[in-house]
Scaffold this motif. Structure first.
Motif, PDB file in Angstrom:
ATOM      1  N   UNK A  26       9.190   4.254  -5.253  1.00 34.45           N
ATOM      2  CA  UNK A  26       8.216   3.169  -5.421  1.00 34.45           C
ATOM      3  C   UNK A  26       8.822   1.780  -5.221  1.00 34.45           C
ATOM      4  N   UNK A  27      10.097   1.620  -5.523  1.00 33.29           N
ATOM      5  CA  UNK A  27      10.751   0.321  -5.325  1.00 33.29           C
ATOM      6  C   UNK A  27      10.863   0.025  -3.827  1.00 33.29           C
ATOM      7  N   UNK A  31       8.845  -2.801  -1.409  1.00 37.37           N
ATOM      8  CA  UNK A  31       9.599  -3.722  -0.548  1.00 37.37           C
ATOM      9  C   UNK A  31       9.164  -3.594   0.910  1.00 37.37           C
ATOM     10  N   UNK A  32       8.729  -2.395   1.303  1.00 39.31           N
ATOM     11  CA  UNK A  32       8.305  -2.129   2.683  1.00 39.31           C
ATOM     12  C   UNK A  32       6.870  -2.581   2.952  1.00 39.31           C
ATOM     13  N   UNK A  33       6.077  -2.755   1.893  1.00 41.96           N
ATOM     14  CA  UNK A  33       4.659  -3.081   2.046  1.00 41.96           C
ATOM     15  C   UNK A  33       4.481  -4.452   2.708  1.00 41.96           C
ATOM     16  N   UNK A  34       3.669  -4.515   3.770  1.00 42.76           N
ATOM     17  CA  UNK A  34       3.406  -5.805   4.409  1.00 42.76           C
ATOM     18  C   UNK A  34       2.679  -6.749   3.455  1.00 42.76           C
ATOM     19  N   UNK A  35       2.967  -8.009   3.540  1.00 43.82           N
ATOM     20  CA  UNK A  35       2.331  -9.016   2.678  1.00 43.82           C
ATOM     21  C   UNK A  35       1.065  -9.592   3.307  1.00 43.82           C
ATOM     22  N   UNK A  36       0.880  -9.368   4.595  1.00 42.80           N
ATOM     23  CA  UNK A  36      -0.328  -9.852   5.270  1.00 42.80           C
ATOM     24  C   UNK A  36      -0.682  -8.885   6.391  1.00 42.80           C
ATOM     25  N   UNK A  50      -0.811   5.444   9.560  1.00 42.05           N
ATOM     26  CA  UNK A  50      -0.954   4.590  10.739  1.00 42.05           C
ATOM     27  C   UNK A  50       0.403   4.244  11.345  1.00 42.05           C
ATOM     28  N   UNK A  51       1.382   4.008  10.510  1.00 42.06           N
ATOM     29  CA  UNK A  51       2.726   3.719  11.022  1.00 42.06           C
ATOM     30  C   UNK A  51       3.302   4.916  11.768  1.00 42.06           C
TER      31      UNK A  51
END
Length: 97
Positions: A26-27, A31-36, A50-51
């Motif tokens: 989860x950490x 950190x990998x999650x896009x912010x926009x 999708x990736x």
């Protein structure tokens, strides 16, 4: 039957309990999650789906139908309306069947 949790350590050294609800660290996932962008507001399993098909640009999504997207492992029905709204905002839409 309660699922047994397996303690794991990711390649970055974080400890976590792997389960069907938490297949990855989860950490590292946060950190990998896009912010926009359109990948930022869908769930992690949907984003990974999708990736996995190399979709990082919303403009490539109209080449798929809703049914095509729902067939992807990790994609759930809750993601379709979110993706539809993102497409509509750009005056795009899913491919018709």
């Amino acid at each position: 039957m309660k699922e047994e949790l397996n303690k794991r350590t990711c390649s970055e050294g974080h400890s976590y309990y792997k389960s069907s609800d938490r297949p990855t660290c989860p950490v590292c996932e946060e950190a990998h999650k896009p912010r926009e962008g359109f990948l930022s507001f869908i769930s992690a399993p949907a984003r990974r789906a999708l990736e996995n098909i190399k979709m990082s640009n919303l403009k490539t999504l109209p080449s798929f139908s809703e049914a095509d997207i729902l067939k992807l492992h990790g994609m759930g029905p809750a993601s379709i309306p979110k993706l539809g709204r993102a497409l509509k905002k750009e005056e795009l839409s899913f491919r018709k069947n």
